[in-house]
Design an enzyme around this catalytic site. Structure first.
Site, PDB file in Angstrom:
ATOM      1  N   GLU A 100     -31.664   5.846  -1.126  1.00 35.83           N
ATOM      2  CA  GLU A 100     -32.052   4.985  -2.243  1.00 35.83           C
ATOM      3  C   GLU A 100     -31.702   3.533  -1.936  1.00 35.83           C
ATOM      4  O   GLU A 100     -30.528   3.135  -1.960  1.00 35.83           O
ATOM      5  CB  GLU A 100     -31.353   5.404  -3.538  1.00 35.83           C
ATOM      6  CG  GLU A 100     -31.786   4.547  -4.722  1.00 35.83           C
ATOM      7  CD  GLU A 100     -31.093   4.917  -6.017  1.00 35.83           C
ATOM      8  OE1 GLU A 100     -31.153   4.099  -6.957  1.00 35.83           O
ATOM      9  OE2 GLU A 100     -30.504   6.007  -6.089  1.00 35.83           O
ATOM     10  N   HIS A 401     -34.498  -3.454  -6.618  1.00 35.46           N
ATOM     11  CA  HIS A 401     -35.170  -2.307  -6.012  1.00 35.46           C
ATOM     12  C   HIS A 401     -36.451  -2.723  -5.286  1.00 35.46           C
ATOM     13  O   HIS A 401     -36.812  -2.108  -4.281  1.00 35.46           O
ATOM     14  CB  HIS A 401     -35.479  -1.257  -7.082  1.00 35.46           C
ATOM     15  CG  HIS A 401     -34.314  -0.377  -7.384  1.00 35.46           C
ATOM     16  ND1 HIS A 401     -33.987   0.711  -6.616  1.00 35.46           N
ATOM     17  CD2 HIS A 401     -33.362  -0.445  -8.358  1.00 35.46           C
ATOM     18  CE1 HIS A 401     -32.910   1.297  -7.102  1.00 35.46           C
ATOM     19  NE2 HIS A 401     -32.508   0.610  -8.159  1.00 35.46           N
TER      20      HIS A 401
END
Length: 410
Positions: A100, A401
């Protein structure tokens, strides 16, 4: 002993099964044969899976079956995190294994903020691994006598459990009754091991003793789900399983401004409305936090823990208070299940990851390494919680992100 290519052909023709190869070849040759046969059966190549430092002879009958190789996950470092615990004292680098993007950077910024503010204070309040067999009775008439029998035979039961392990020590037995069913929740100290297998073996022996000496008690299963393993449950949240750990930090105003680029009141407000009100509205049992699971999972993968136990190990609570212009933050993990020996900790890369924190192997005294590890994990979780709350306050989450998870320019 047969040759690899002969075994591969037998597999392809269906003359033998994958698990039978271990009886025909040396351990590492068996791993290669399984992979080669699977490649031919499926018409694909698996060279990356085949590239591993794992010696299959070291994990055979210990960690995995039908092995064809290994997968790799990126490993990053956060820290240093200053930990002021009873076992972990000083600055620590913590390995996180994840795919991630932005997670490691997020925890790293949080660790910088807590360290500049003096570090994390942390306490292990309880250390007990549990197993709860379920017993069936024909009638509730026998249950009071059964509970009395258990109470009167605690010392005998302790002697039985002590005979199964040099490290496991029975601490308590708590009964739970529903109709004609009784669960006995056994709690053990397990040294530096997470202890699930140790406890299961001990309790199986106790169940044999109970059935021999109290015949009307029928043990249906050594695990009756009141343990409660790999499940989010109230019993774990209230009574704990593994290590019950609390960590806290006071983040200074100037650190909030310069490192987190936020303010204490806004972070606190988001914690109340997101982690407490939002979680309550969603109906969660014990996940009153932002992302414990992210950090716990990444550490578990890196260090060879039982990853499925993230279910209960990531349960917990994030609490904040505004103190002047500073921010008080604490995290409570009721059921953090970790060990520094046994299980996946023996694997080469996982062993090295534990050594980064100075916690691999048995502690002196026994149990001290696992408690030190638990304190470091809780401190890292706090760092991750702090930064995510700040990122939400600053409306940075999506941008982070996009930049670190998708390599986009923002």
């Amino acid at each position: 002993m047969m040759k690899i290519d002969e075994v591969v052909e037998k597999l392809i023709r269906g003359e033998i099964s994958f698990h039978e190869i271990d009886n025909l070849l040396e351990a590492n040759a068996a791993m290669v044969a399984r992979r080669l046969a699977l490649e031919k059966i499926l018409g694909i190549g698996l060279p990356s899976i085949g590239s591993t430092v794992i010696d299959y002879s070291e994990i055979k009958n210990k960690n995995a079956e039908n092995v064809i190789g290994a997968v790799q996950i990126p490993l990053g470092i956060v820290g240093p995190i200053r930990v002021n615990g009873d076992y972990a004292k000083g600055d620590f680098y913590v390995p996180l294994a994840t795919t991630e993007g932005a997670l490691i950077a997020s925890v790293n910024r949080g660790s910088k903020a807590v360290t500049l503010s003096g570090g994390v204070r942390v306490k292990v309040l309880k250390d007990e691994m549990t197993r709860a067999p379920v017993f069936r009775f024909d009638s509730i008439e026998e249950i009071p006598n059964f509970l009395k029998f258990i109470e009167e035979n605690v010392e005998k039961i302790k002697n039985i459990t002590n005979s199964t392990s040099s490290h496991g020590r029975l601490k308590s037995i708590t009964p739970f009754v529903l109709g004609n069913n009784v669960w006995l929740r056994f709690s053990f100290e397990t040294g530096d091991a997470m202890g699930m297998n140790m406890v299961t073996i001990a309790v199986e022996k106790v169940c044999e003793f109970i059935e021999e000496n109290f015949p009307s008690a029928d043990c249906l299963a050594v695990s009756g789900n009141m343990c409660s393993d790999k499940k989010q449950t109230n019993v774990n949240s209230l009574f704990g399983r593994g290590k019950t750990v609390v960590a806290e930090a006071l983040i200074k105003k100037d650190v909030i401004k310069s490192v987190l680029r936020s303010n204490a009141q806004l972070i606190h407000d988001i914690n109340l409305r997101k982690n407490w009100l939002g979680t309550a509205r969603a109906g969660s049992l014990s996940q009153f936090n932002a992302h414990f699971a992210n950090i716990v999972t990444a550490i578990f993968i890196a260090t060879g823990q039982d990853v499925a136990q993230v279910v209960e190990s990531s349960s917990g609570y994030t609490w904040t208070e505004v103190r002047g212009e500073d921010l008080y933050i604490s995290v409570t993990l009721p059921s953090l299940e970790v060990g520094t020996i046994g299980g996946g900790t023996r694997l080469p890369t996982q062993k090295e990851a534990l050594s980064i924190m100075g916690v691999y192997g048995s502690g002196n005294p026994p149990g001290s390494n696992a408690k030190k590890f638990a304190e470091i994990v809780a401190s890292t979780v706090l760092s991750g919680e702090l930064n995510l709350l700040a990122a939400l306050a600053n409306r940075e989450l999506g941008k982070a992100h996009a930049r670190l998870g998708r390599a986009m320019k923002v």
